[in-house]
Design a protein around this motif. Sequence first.
Motif, PDB file in Angstrom:
ATOM      1  N   VAL A   1      35.303  41.006  36.436  1.00  0.00           N
ATOM      2  CA  VAL A   1      36.522  40.187  36.489  1.00  0.00           C
ATOM      3  C   VAL A   1      37.702  40.942  35.890  1.00  0.00           C
ATOM      4  O   VAL A   1      38.821  40.891  36.420  1.00  0.00           O
ATOM      5  N   GLY A   2      37.462  41.666  34.803  1.00  0.00           N
ATOM      6  CA  GLY A   2      38.541  42.375  34.125  1.00  0.00           C
ATOM      7  C   GLY A   2      39.160  43.462  34.979  1.00  0.00           C
ATOM      8  O   GLY A   2      40.392  43.562  35.076  1.00  0.00           O
ATOM      9  N   TYR A   3      38.328  44.271  35.612  1.00  0.00           N
ATOM     10  CA  TYR A   3      38.857  45.342  36.463  1.00  0.00           C
ATOM     11  C   TYR A   3      39.628  44.772  37.651  1.00  0.00           C
ATOM     12  O   TYR A   3      40.682  45.294  38.031  1.00  0.00           O
ATOM     13  N   VAL A   4      39.113  43.711  38.245  1.00  0.00           N
ATOM     14  CA  VAL A   4      39.797  43.112  39.402  1.00  0.00           C
ATOM     15  C   VAL A   4      41.150  42.547  38.984  1.00  0.00           C
ATOM     16  O   VAL A   4      42.167  42.769  39.663  1.00  0.00           O
ATOM     17  N   ALA A   5      41.179  41.820  37.864  1.00  0.00           N
ATOM     18  CA  ALA A   5      42.441  41.230  37.394  1.00  0.00           C
ATOM     19  C   ALA A   5      43.466  42.312  37.062  1.00  0.00           C
ATOM     20  O   ALA A   5      44.641  42.214  37.451  1.00  0.00           O
ATOM     21  N   LYS A   6      43.025  43.347  36.369  1.00  0.00           N
ATOM     22  CA  LYS A   6      43.948  44.428  36.019  1.00  0.00           C
ATOM     23  C   LYS A   6      44.427  45.149  37.282  1.00  0.00           C
ATOM     24  O   LYS A   6      45.603  45.526  37.386  1.00  0.00           O
ATOM     25  N   GLY A   7      43.536  45.327  38.246  1.00  0.00           N
ATOM     26  CA  GLY A   7      43.916  45.982  39.496  1.00  0.00           C
ATOM     27  C   GLY A   7      44.971  45.197  40.259  1.00  0.00           C
ATOM     28  O   GLY A   7      45.940  45.772  40.772  1.00  0.00           O
ATOM     29  N   ILE A   8      44.802  43.881  40.318  1.00  0.00           N
ATOM     30  CA  ILE A   8      45.786  43.031  41.007  1.00  0.00           C
ATOM     31  C   ILE A   8      47.139  43.131  40.309  1.00  0.00           C
ATOM     32  O   ILE A   8      48.195  43.223  40.957  1.00  0.00           O
ATOM     33  N   ALA A   9      47.121  43.110  38.970  1.00  0.00           N
ATOM     34  CA  ALA A   9      48.374  43.219  38.211  1.00  0.00           C
ATOM     35  C   ALA A   9      49.056  44.558  38.475  1.00  0.00           C
ATOM     36  O   ALA A   9      50.276  44.621  38.676  1.00  0.00           O
ATOM     37  N   LEU A  10      48.277  45.637  38.501  1.00  0.00           N
ATOM     38  CA  LEU A  10      48.855  46.960  38.767  1.00  0.00           C
ATOM     39  C   LEU A  10      49.433  47.044  40.170  1.00  0.00           C
ATOM     40  O   LEU A  10      50.483  47.669  40.380  1.00  0.00           O
ATOM     41  N   MET A  11      48.772  46.415  41.129  1.00  0.00           N
ATOM     42  CA  MET A  11      49.319  46.419  42.498  1.00  0.00           C
ATOM     43  C   MET A  11      50.660  45.685  42.544  1.00  0.00           C
ATOM     44  O   MET A  11      51.578  46.096  43.269  1.00  0.00           O
TER      45      MET A  11
END
Length: 282
Positions: free
Chosen positions: A211-221
């Motif tokens: 969940v953490g990697y996905v959330a951070k990835g969405i924020a970076l996008m």
Amino acid sequence: MNTPSGKKTVNHVTGAARGTASEAKNSKWFEYVARIGYVMTGLIHAMIGWICLRLGLTGDSGESADQSGAIGAFADAPGGAALLFIGGVAMAALALTHVLDVFYGSGRRSKKKASGIIKAISKAVMYAVLAYTSIQFALGDSSDSGDSAESAAEPFLSSPTGKAIVISVGVIIIIVGLYHVYNGMSRKFHQDLSPSEDRQIGQLIDKTGLVGYVAKGIALMGVGAMVMWAGFTADADKARGLDAAFKEALDLPGGGIALAAIGIGFILYGIYSVLRAKYQEM
């Protein structure tokens, strides 16, 4: 023209430097300090998540939902300056670990040597920035990462070439975000960790990492998209980083719910980062 004695001196100095770097890489004390860097990184991400969650639920977080806002929140707490200084030193050691990894670690041994080096350098830069910002706040010299990003982008927006560079930076940030999502969804982050003998801890690492990697990835996008938009419109204000991306998202339909979900994801990423302090392969 170098003389033979000059070459020997250079070789001696280079060899001594390599020996010192190798000793640092293999030092248990250095490793312990670097592992503390993961703990501090986790605390910062968890604080970003908490600020983002409040922003999504109330529309006003009180602080910037980015690294400077999170670090500033720690600086204002009792004993916060000491925590930030110690954490900053630890994250600097963690950054140096990734630099040394290019020459002595997995980045060099990887079959995909180029990708390993890029990954190690990217992590080194990220931890170095967090270390510098933490120590800066600990010493009482605060700054706003959004203002810094805007100031960095502004000189480039006066020419077509500069705009293209800003747009390219946005594309790179989006690619990094996509990699984070992929890393989480595929659970590739397990490859960098020593397996836990405790089944419950193993499941916690798996879920928080996913969940953490996905959330951070969405924020970076989201950040990457805004940087690209800054390049297209020549508006440096759009290149203000994570906090600006979150506040733009807040105005979208369902934006508050999405931000709350991303905030929870960042908190989980923070927990995952703390767990990495023990289980990350160094």
